[in-house]
Design an enzyme around this catalytic site. Sequence first.
Site, PDB file in Angstrom:
ATOM      1  N   HIS A   1      -0.546  -0.173  -9.874  1.00 43.18           N
ATOM      2  CA  HIS A   1      -1.465  -1.165  -8.932  1.00 43.18           C
ATOM      3  C   HIS A   1      -2.018  -3.085  -9.444  1.00 43.18           C
ATOM      4  O   HIS A   1      -3.169  -2.923  -9.750  1.00 43.18           O
ATOM      5  CB  HIS A   1      -2.689  -0.395  -8.305  1.00 43.18           C
ATOM      6  CG  HIS A   1      -2.914  -0.917  -6.476  1.00 43.18           C
ATOM      7  ND1 HIS A   1      -3.109  -0.435  -5.630  1.00 43.18           N
ATOM      8  CD2 HIS A   1      -2.730  -2.410  -6.321  1.00 43.18           C
ATOM      9  CE1 HIS A   1      -3.328  -0.731  -4.406  1.00 43.18           C
ATOM     10  NE2 HIS A   1      -3.093  -2.411  -5.092  1.00 43.18           N
TER      11      HIS A   1
ATOM     12  N   ARG B   1       1.016  -1.466  -0.220  1.00 39.20           N
ATOM     13  CA  ARG B   1       0.005  -0.298   0.024  1.00 39.20           C
ATOM     14  C   ARG B   1       1.048   0.755   0.305  1.00 39.20           C
ATOM     15  O   ARG B   1       1.806   1.308   0.550  1.00 39.20           O
ATOM     16  CB  ARG B   1      -1.116  -0.034   1.208  1.00 39.20           C
ATOM     17  CG  ARG B   1      -2.139  -0.830   0.854  1.00 39.20           C
ATOM     18  CD  ARG B   1      -2.908  -0.674  -0.149  1.00 39.20           C
ATOM     19  NE  ARG B   1      -3.998  -1.536  -0.238  1.00 39.20           N
ATOM     20  CZ  ARG B   1      -4.335  -3.084  -0.824  1.00 39.20           C
ATOM     21  NH1 ARG B   1      -2.801  -2.782  -1.355  1.00 39.20           N
ATOM     22  NH2 ARG B   1      -5.083  -3.539  -1.179  1.00 39.20           N
TER      23      ARG B   1
ATOM     24  N   GLU C   1      -4.118   6.528  -6.086  1.00 39.21           N
ATOM     25  CA  GLU C   1      -4.120   7.092  -7.020  1.00 39.21           C
ATOM     26  C   GLU C   1      -5.251   7.442  -8.227  1.00 39.21           C
ATOM     27  O   GLU C   1      -6.322   7.453  -7.492  1.00 39.21           O
ATOM     28  CB  GLU C   1      -3.645   4.731  -7.165  1.00 39.21           C
ATOM     29  CG  GLU C   1      -2.872   4.473  -6.760  1.00 39.21           C
ATOM     30  CD  GLU C   1      -3.154   2.973  -6.438  1.00 39.21           C
ATOM     31  OE1 GLU C   1      -4.014   2.723  -6.567  1.00 39.21           O
ATOM     32  OE2 GLU C   1      -1.861   2.516  -6.044  1.00 39.21           O
TER      33      GLU C   1
END
Length: 325
Positions: free
Chosen positions: A282, A234, A263
């Site tokens: 991601h 994370r 993001e």
Amino acid sequence: MAYRFLVTTTTLGHGGQKILAEAGCEVDYLDNANDPQEVERRMANTEYDAVISRTVDLTATAINACPSLQIICKHGVGVTNIDVNAASERGIPVLTTPATNAQSVAELTIALMLDASRRLPYFQQEVAQGRWTRTGDGEELQGKTLGLVGFGEIGRRVARIAQAIGMNVAFFDPALPADRDTGEVRRCNTLEALLEQSDVFSLHCPVNDKTRLMINATTLALLPAGAIIINTARGELIDEAALAAALESGHLRAAALDTVAKEPLAADHPFRALPQVIITPHIGGSTPQALDAVAHSAARQCLEWLDAKQINRFACVNPQVLNKE
């Protein structure tokens, strides 16, 4: 009884689609997978029984706008995009799908480590621009130490692959029982002890009050000169300004990040100007195999709760709500 699901992205893996279709469920998807306002609008206007949450924010406004909501399951393991407190106040369990995407995340971790150590994106760009640059500044990983923060399913898989290419592996994980057999992987009792010996440092832990911004100017300074940082966990674990400064100063060789604090990455983010930074959007768990397994797990867990109030307590991040049943 047919239930109605909201999936907070534009699609769902085949395993999830199949189990929901067989149960006769209605399933809605977002038009824009990055729009929390669309989530709020849909939940305010439709009686959903369950939400399968991807990466877009699932806010308190959205949760409280849907009185029929009974269960939330994260498509993955990190729940920082979900207002868990709002769900808990309503007595709604919030679940995760642990271990379902562990292999895919572990493989991406190793890929990023190799990319960073051998500077593969740089060489690919050189070839693409018509040059044939053959510098000898790539680093071998054999004999170097990989430090893992977190020794759960992903961390253990990363360790096995790293050992296979000749790396030494150490870890710090205060949640792991002291009597757990870790084989040839060395346990460090403090984060500081791990940092000091990590030529490559990789994060595999959740975000909470103790881990948020754990990688900052102070902890980065403990890493050996020329170290590499990998983050497939994370973005909130890292103080991004401090990481950028450590890279600019030359203290760190590279950073390879599959996730950032906010993001998608902003167009003016300092990381974009640093050639030592490798960023992927991601995608750690975004292989067909992992997406299928995660979707199946999320759908199955939601249905088990809706049908029979059955739940895997180990997958529930707010188990206190279960005591109210």
